[in-house]
Design a protein around this motif. Structure first.
Motif, PDB file in Angstrom:
ATOM      1  N   ALA A 101       0.334  -3.243 -78.434  1.00 16.77           N
ATOM      2  CA  ALA A 101      -0.380  -4.005 -77.570  1.00 16.77           C
ATOM      3  C   ALA A 101      -0.293  -5.807 -77.488  1.00 16.77           C
ATOM      4  CB  ALA A 101      -2.013  -3.810 -77.836  1.00 16.77           C
ATOM      5  N   THR A 102      -0.317  -5.992 -78.836  1.00 19.04           N
ATOM      6  CA  THR A 102       0.057  -7.555 -78.966  1.00 19.04           C
ATOM      7  C   THR A 102       1.300  -7.833 -78.256  1.00 19.04           C
ATOM      8  OG1 THR A 102      -1.071  -7.659 -80.961  1.00 19.04           O
ATOM      9  CG2 THR A 102       0.244  -9.601 -80.537  1.00 19.04           C
ATOM     10  N   ILE A 103       2.534  -7.374 -78.472  1.00 20.90           N
ATOM     11  CA  ILE A 103       3.750  -7.789 -77.674  1.00 20.90           C
ATOM     12  C   ILE A 103       3.879  -7.336 -76.623  1.00 20.90           C
ATOM     13  CG2 ILE A 103       5.091  -5.574 -78.159  1.00 20.90           C
ATOM     14  CD1 ILE A 103       7.297  -7.697 -79.523  1.00 20.90           C
ATOM     15  N   GLU A 104       2.953  -6.559 -76.030  1.00 24.75           N
ATOM     16  CA  GLU A 104       3.116  -6.274 -74.565  1.00 24.75           C
ATOM     17  C   GLU A 104       2.426  -7.187 -73.723  1.00 24.75           C
ATOM     18  OE1 GLU A 104       2.757  -2.470 -71.487  1.00 24.75           O
ATOM     19  OE2 GLU A 104       1.604  -2.344 -73.372  1.00 24.75           O
ATOM     20  N   ARG A 105       1.352  -7.751 -74.355  1.00 21.72           N
ATOM     21  CA  ARG A 105       0.407  -8.930 -73.721  1.00 21.72           C
ATOM     22  C   ARG A 105       1.552 -10.139 -73.698  1.00 21.72           C
ATOM     23  NH1 ARG A 105      -3.502  -8.960 -76.965  1.00 21.72           N
ATOM     24  NH2 ARG A 105      -5.051  -7.761 -75.888  1.00 21.72           N
ATOM     25  N   ILE A 106       2.020 -10.552 -74.692  1.00 24.64           N
ATOM     26  CA  ILE A 106       3.075 -11.650 -74.731  1.00 24.64           C
ATOM     27  C   ILE A 106       3.984 -11.313 -73.455  1.00 24.64           C
ATOM     28  CG2 ILE A 106       4.862 -12.722 -75.846  1.00 24.64           C
ATOM     29  CD1 ILE A 106       3.354 -11.852 -78.444  1.00 24.64           C
ATOM     30  N   ALA A 107       4.629 -10.188 -73.477  1.00 27.48           N
ATOM     31  CA  ALA A 107       5.340  -9.961 -72.376  1.00 27.48           C
ATOM     32  C   ALA A 107       4.900 -10.137 -70.674  1.00 27.48           C
ATOM     33  CB  ALA A 107       6.149  -8.508 -72.335  1.00 27.48           C
ATOM     34  N   ASP A 108       3.645  -9.632 -70.724  1.00 28.96           N
ATOM     35  CA  ASP A 108       2.807  -9.649 -69.565  1.00 28.96           C
ATOM     36  C   ASP A 108       2.650 -11.339 -69.387  1.00 28.96           C
ATOM     37  OD1 ASP A 108       1.629  -8.425 -67.365  1.00 28.96           O
ATOM     38  OD2 ASP A 108      -0.275  -9.521 -68.024  1.00 28.96           O
ATOM     39  N   GLU A 109       2.570 -12.005 -70.029  1.00 29.25           N
ATOM     40  CA  GLU A 109       2.320 -13.434 -69.910  1.00 29.25           C
ATOM     41  C   GLU A 109       3.313 -14.233 -69.458  1.00 29.25           C
ATOM     42  OE1 GLU A 109       0.693 -14.601 -73.773  1.00 29.25           O
ATOM     43  OE2 GLU A 109      -1.249 -13.862 -73.283  1.00 29.25           O
ATOM     44  N   HIS A 110       4.292 -13.735 -69.971  1.00 30.93           N
ATOM     45  CA  HIS A 110       5.994 -14.113 -69.483  1.00 30.93           C
ATOM     46  C   HIS A 110       6.170 -13.815 -68.185  1.00 30.93           C
ATOM     47  CE1 HIS A 110       6.598 -15.273 -73.627  1.00 30.93           C
ATOM     48  NE2 HIS A 110       7.947 -15.901 -73.344  1.00 30.93           N
ATOM     49  N   ALA A 111       6.027 -12.559 -68.016  1.00 30.85           N
ATOM     50  CA  ALA A 111       6.230 -12.030 -66.374  1.00 30.85           C
ATOM     51  C   ALA A 111       5.189 -12.980 -65.519  1.00 30.85           C
ATOM     52  CB  ALA A 111       5.823 -10.541 -66.467  1.00 30.85           C
ATOM     53  N   ARG A 112       4.106 -12.959 -65.868  1.00 28.35           N
ATOM     54  CA  ARG A 112       2.909 -13.777 -64.722  1.00 28.35           C
ATOM     55  C   ARG A 112       3.390 -15.134 -64.577  1.00 28.35           C
ATOM     56  NH1 ARG A 112      -1.911 -11.875 -64.089  1.00 28.35           N
ATOM     57  NH2 ARG A 112      -2.979 -13.821 -64.422  1.00 28.35           N
ATOM     58  N   ARG A 113       3.874 -15.835 -65.567  1.00 30.18           N
ATOM     59  CA  ARG A 113       4.377 -17.158 -65.346  1.00 30.18           C
ATOM     60  C   ARG A 113       5.671 -17.035 -64.501  1.00 30.18           C
ATOM     61  NH1 ARG A 113       2.188 -17.893 -70.807  1.00 30.18           N
ATOM     62  NH2 ARG A 113       4.167 -17.428 -71.755  1.00 30.18           N
ATOM     63  N   ALA A 114       6.540 -16.414 -64.736  1.00 25.71           N
ATOM     64  CA  ALA A 114       7.764 -16.107 -63.944  1.00 25.71           C
ATOM     65  C   ALA A 114       7.425 -15.937 -62.401  1.00 25.71           C
ATOM     66  CB  ALA A 114       8.621 -14.918 -64.478  1.00 25.71           C
TER      67      ALA A 114
END
Length: 454
Positions: free
Chosen positions: A288-301
């Motif tokens: 869950a932690t690493i998925e949240r980090i990825a989602d944050e990157h995708a949202r900023r992109a």
């Protein structure tokens, strides 16, 4: 199957103990709720609360990690392990195969860390459970899982002897004088392996057919008394350091390399019936932690405002890099599919989402190992986006592994996906998008001019 840990019996608990336990359950549940990722539109982070469970010591070892791995194993439990070093995505498949073998042999898998063989060799190994949600996987498949650092102290300098089967030597029949396949993990774990060549009948296909796959059930047979005892006369290699010749261990069944393993057909993870995918791979959800980090990157992109949910998007994976070695005597601009060809595949996925799900998807996220700035400018001209890991300072903040992890997670959480033929990273993205989001996918063919014409 290994027996469950013994229950605690005895006197009735006191009222004070009951209150303490209830308070602990409440605090833990509240903490798990806080740790659970927010749900953005798609079900990409709709994970059960047990993904936040504290990793308590497993009842399937004797206690904390020990200097010698055998000192930490239970006598009433059988285990299985293997190692890998073939690129992260291939290692994910390898460990999926290992866990499936554990299921059919009724053993507990011991999982090594991931090695950075295709990222940066200076990057330290990465723990399986820091990428994959082990509690969720264990509950889904119905068996416990162990990691090597839970069994043996990672700082131990004690060299352990172990006898294992070599599949690699058996299936590599087109190579002159094949040898057992080692892994840098063996040195890190301080394991001195005495290899025994697996019998010829473990090969998936006829002996005269050139491929390098072994059969799941043939390998499983070696985990049971009759097939094991009948195969102990195979070629054996003394361990390299202690020079001891050991038969393949029965307590810890081990193999040198489990990437090229299938039930019926070679490259089976590409096929929808793949048992390793169906019974294991699809349950290997992200931590869950690493998925949240990825989602944050995708949202900023995608320039998503903080107060808005993550919108559905189509993910793309275009692999060039080492694939250029396959473009013999063909210019790269003719060997690889052009961006207009890729865009046609994206439009097909958009249309399928529109007609079958009523979703209008306009966000497109590209992931690729292409380094040509002009190519990326053309991607931008199409209205697509990508994660700029340099601007994000991703490696600086999280480490060298994270760009690869984030790419894979973004690919897997697309409402639809477009990938590259022959890439295992695309193969797993397709499987995940289909299984996790019921999303459409396309594969872009390449290798000659017009390869993807249709």
């Amino acid at each position: 199957m290994p027996r469950a840990p013994l229950s605690i019996t005895g006197r009735m608990p006191s009222f004070r103990i009951i209150c303490t336990v209830l308070a602990g359950v409440f605090l833990f549940s509240f903490g798990a709720l806080l740790l659970k990722p927010m749900n953005y539109g798609l079900d990409l982070q709709d994970q059960p609360a047990y993904s936040a469970i504290i990793n308590l010591q497993s009842p399937y070892v004797q206690g904390p990690p020990t200097q010698r791995f055998r000192d930490n194993l239970r006598n009433d439990t059988k285990y299985i392990t293997s190692w890998a070093s073939a690129g992260w995505t291939n290692d994910v498949i390898t460990y999926g195969n290992l866990i499936y073998l554990a299921l059919i042999t009724e053993r507990i898998p011991i999982l090594p860390k991931f090695l950075s063989s295709h990222i940066d060799k200076s990057a330290p190994p990465f723990t399986f459970g820091d990428v994959i949600d082990i509690p969720r996987l264990s509950q889904a498949i119905g068996i416990p899982l162990l990691q090597w650092h839970e069994v043996k102290d990672s700082e131990s300098q004690v060299l352990d002897d172990l006898g294992c089967w070599s599949i690699w030597e058996t299936v590599q029949q087109h190579i002159q004088n094949p040898q057992p396949r080692g892994s840098p993990s063996l040195n890190r774990l301080k394991l001195d392996i005495s290899w025994t060549k697996a019998p010829d009948w473990v090969k998936l296909t006829a002996p005269n057919k050139v491929d390098n796959h072994a059969s799941f059930w043939s390998l499983a047979a070696l985990g049971f008394p009759e097939a094991r005892s009948n195969s102990l006369g195979s070629k054996n290699y003394p361990s390299p350091q202690h020079q001891v010749s050991l038969p393949p261990d029965d307590h810890v069944l081990c193999f040198d390399f489990l990437y090229y393993i299938s039930a019926h057909h070679t490259w089976e993870w590409e096929l929808d019936y793949s048992p390793a995918w169906r019974f294991v791979g699809q349950h290997m959800r992200w931590n869950a932690t690493i998925e949240r980090i990825a989602d944050e990157h995708a949202r900023r992109a995608m320039n998503v405002p903080k107060d808005k949910p993550t919108p559905p998007y189509i993910s793309i994976h275009i692999r060039h890099g080492d694939f250029s070695q396959e473009c013999i005597d063909i210019p790269l601009d003719q060997c690889f599919a052009s961006l207009p060809v890729i865009a046609r595949r994206v439009s097909e996925v958009q249309e399928e989402l529109r007609t079958q799900k009523g979703i209008e998807v306009t966000h497109i996220i590209m992931t690729s190992d292409e380094s040509d700035p002009e190519w990326w400018s053309e991607v931008r001209a199409l209205g697509w986006t990508w994660v700029d890991y340099v601007a994000e300072r991703t490696e600086e903040i999280y480490g060298k592994w994270h760009p690869v992890f984030i790419d894979a997670i973004i690919q897997s959480n697309g409402a639809g996906f477009v990938g590259t033929r022959g890439s295992t990273m695309s193969t797993l993205a397709i499987r995940r998008v289909q299984a996790w989001h019921d999303g459409p996918s396309r594969i872009v063919k390449w290798g000659w001019l017009g390869a993807d014409n249709h």
